[in-house]
Design a protein around this motif. Sequence first.
Motif, PDB file in Angstrom:
ATOM      1  N   GLN A  56      12.684  60.835  35.538  1.00 11.87           N
ATOM      2  CA  GLN A  56      12.812  59.687  36.425  1.00 11.87           C
ATOM      3  C   GLN A  56      13.405  60.045  37.775  1.00 11.87           C
ATOM      4  O   GLN A  56      12.980  59.537  38.804  1.00 11.87           O
ATOM      5  N   PHE A  57      14.413  60.896  37.792  1.00  9.60           N
ATOM      6  CA  PHE A  57      15.088  61.229  39.045  1.00  9.60           C
ATOM      7  C   PHE A  57      15.205  62.745  39.209  1.00  9.60           C
ATOM      8  O   PHE A  57      16.296  63.295  39.266  1.00  9.60           O
ATOM      9  N   PRO A  58      14.076  63.443  39.319  1.00  6.97           N
ATOM     10  CA  PRO A  58      14.126  64.905  39.457  1.00  6.97           C
ATOM     11  C   PRO A  58      14.788  65.334  40.739  1.00  6.97           C
ATOM     12  O   PRO A  58      15.400  66.391  40.806  1.00  6.97           O
ATOM     13  N   VAL A  59      14.674  64.546  41.802  1.00  7.53           N
ATOM     14  CA  VAL A  59      15.278  64.909  43.081  1.00  7.53           C
ATOM     15  C   VAL A  59      16.796  64.898  42.969  1.00  7.53           C
ATOM     16  O   VAL A  59      17.492  65.740  43.522  1.00  7.53           O
ATOM     17  N   GLN A 211      13.941  57.491  48.467  1.00 10.05           N
ATOM     18  CA  GLN A 211      14.077  56.035  48.371  1.00 10.05           C
ATOM     19  C   GLN A 211      14.352  55.628  46.932  1.00 10.05           C
ATOM     20  O   GLN A 211      13.765  56.164  45.996  1.00 10.05           O
ATOM     21  N   ILE A 212      15.279  54.689  46.768  1.00  8.28           N
ATOM     22  CA  ILE A 212      15.560  54.122  45.456  1.00  8.28           C
ATOM     23  C   ILE A 212      15.226  52.636  45.486  1.00  8.28           C
ATOM     24  O   ILE A 212      15.671  51.907  46.379  1.00  8.28           O
ATOM     25  N   ILE A 213      14.438  52.193  44.532  1.00  7.21           N
ATOM     26  CA  ILE A 213      14.132  50.772  44.367  1.00  7.21           C
ATOM     27  C   ILE A 213      15.037  50.240  43.269  1.00  7.21           C
ATOM     28  O   ILE A 213      15.034  50.741  42.141  1.00  7.21           O
ATOM     29  N   PHE A 214      15.832  49.241  43.592  1.00 11.80           N
ATOM     30  CA  PHE A 214      16.855  48.737  42.671  1.00 11.80           C
ATOM     31  C   PHE A 214      16.211  48.111  41.430  1.00 11.80           C
ATOM     32  O   PHE A 214      16.631  48.336  40.312  1.00 11.80           O
ATOM     33  N   ALA A 238      16.817  51.214  37.982  1.00 10.24           N
ATOM     34  CA  ALA A 238      16.406  51.728  39.297  1.00 10.24           C
ATOM     35  C   ALA A 238      15.309  52.782  39.148  1.00 10.24           C
ATOM     36  O   ALA A 238      15.217  53.466  38.134  1.00 10.24           O
ATOM     37  N   ARG A 239      14.486  52.892  40.176  1.00 13.35           N
ATOM     38  CA  ARG A 239      13.409  53.878  40.197  1.00 13.35           C
ATOM     39  C   ARG A 239      13.334  54.545  41.560  1.00 13.35           C
ATOM     40  O   ARG A 239      13.623  53.922  42.582  1.00 13.35           O
ATOM     41  N   LEU A 240      12.929  55.804  41.559  1.00 12.38           N
ATOM     42  CA  LEU A 240      12.612  56.453  42.825  1.00 12.38           C
ATOM     43  C   LEU A 240      11.391  55.772  43.424  1.00 12.38           C
ATOM     44  O   LEU A 240      10.469  55.378  42.704  1.00 12.38           O
TER      45      LEU A 240
END
Length: 423
Positions: A56-59, A211-214, A238-240
């Motif tokens: 989900q959040f590799p960055v 960018q993060i989408i809440f 939350a999602r990238l």
Amino acid sequence: MRCFQFHNGDKKEEPKTTKSNSAKSSFTDGEMRQSGSDCNSQDVSDTSTGSRGRSQFPVLSDRPSNLRAFTFSELKEATKNFNRSTKLGEGGFGCVFKGTVNISEDPANKVDVAIKQLGRRGLQGHKEWVTEVNVLGVVEHPNLVKLIGYCAEDNERGIERLLIYDYMPNGSVEDHLSARSETSLPLAMRLKIAQDAARGLVYLHEEMDFQIIFRDFKSSNILLDQQWNAKLSDFGLARLGPPEGLTHVSTAVVGTLGYAAPEYIQTGRLTSKSDVWSYGVFLYELITGRRPLDRNRPRSEQKLLEWVKPHLSDAKKFQLILDPKLEGKNALKSAHKLSLVANRCLARLPKTRPKMSEVLEMVNKVVEASTGTGNPQPTLRSTESMSTFEETEAKSKRRFTDVKIGDAGWLVRMWSIKLVKTC
């Protein structure tokens, strides 16, 4: 209970085959994800082409984190063995307790914290817990709740998963808007909350190199610190944002009924404009003091956006939707200006909604007008966004202007306040 090892976002996920036009959802009467401690195995992983096969959040997983790892025994002591007297509440994640922990080498240096204990909900709950660690471990902003640390520990009961946050003594915005609340948020405080919440979303959407989408923006996820500063909390959903070259992220539909954008509900296609829609709903919460969905009210008043719709045609009708706790002409004028911002956020087509930085600029203008400083006309930078908004507020020759808002694309004729010359 099945055990899941803690990871910091580096575990690879299996490719998903979910199609955006048949998005899987988990709607309930209140939340679109199950709450409490029941098992919830709903898969909400990203399914866009650009994100398949990735975590989900590799960055974020490669970024340094200042989070502290707490032991379970420390947290048991901090909460008096999770005594009911220390319980602050319960949400979709699990129970939240108040505790006191030491965050430095000085044993006398203790601080109050809020401790979330994950309910026994299986893989989905663990995903949300990992997401919170990944997001709040590397982002920092005055209008985001601060995550101090976490606990991931095996014991005789299985694996314990907890999160430790700064304690927010004034609770959530939802608490204070409730009819049962003993306190009343004055106009100036509501406007400040609108500003603070917008600043938090601007940071997530536009001020980082990702960018993060809440995805779960709502009044119960906006907490108030000791100085009544508003901070966004609960980043489990939350999602990238979409990778460069893609327009959206396709996900299963989760969140909270009444706040979710219509195009996201219908297709599962998630963009930052989904958060903008939710923010528009929240502004009407601040204006009316009502929840977006309230089954305890008469049928015609249960859905907030449907209820306010016929009241937007003129000043007398608009006054009927104003929170009774707000009084005075200044409150009415400011609430009207805030409703114009909400209407821009609630545009039927996502592309026509402003960015959160533009929304913040409009809200700032409303605040300036309410305090008698600055240009009282809320404005936007972009030409596209300026057209409808300026017609409503700046062109005094027109009494009415057409504005499309709402999940059904309904058309209302907005009333504008007459401009009065002063000597």
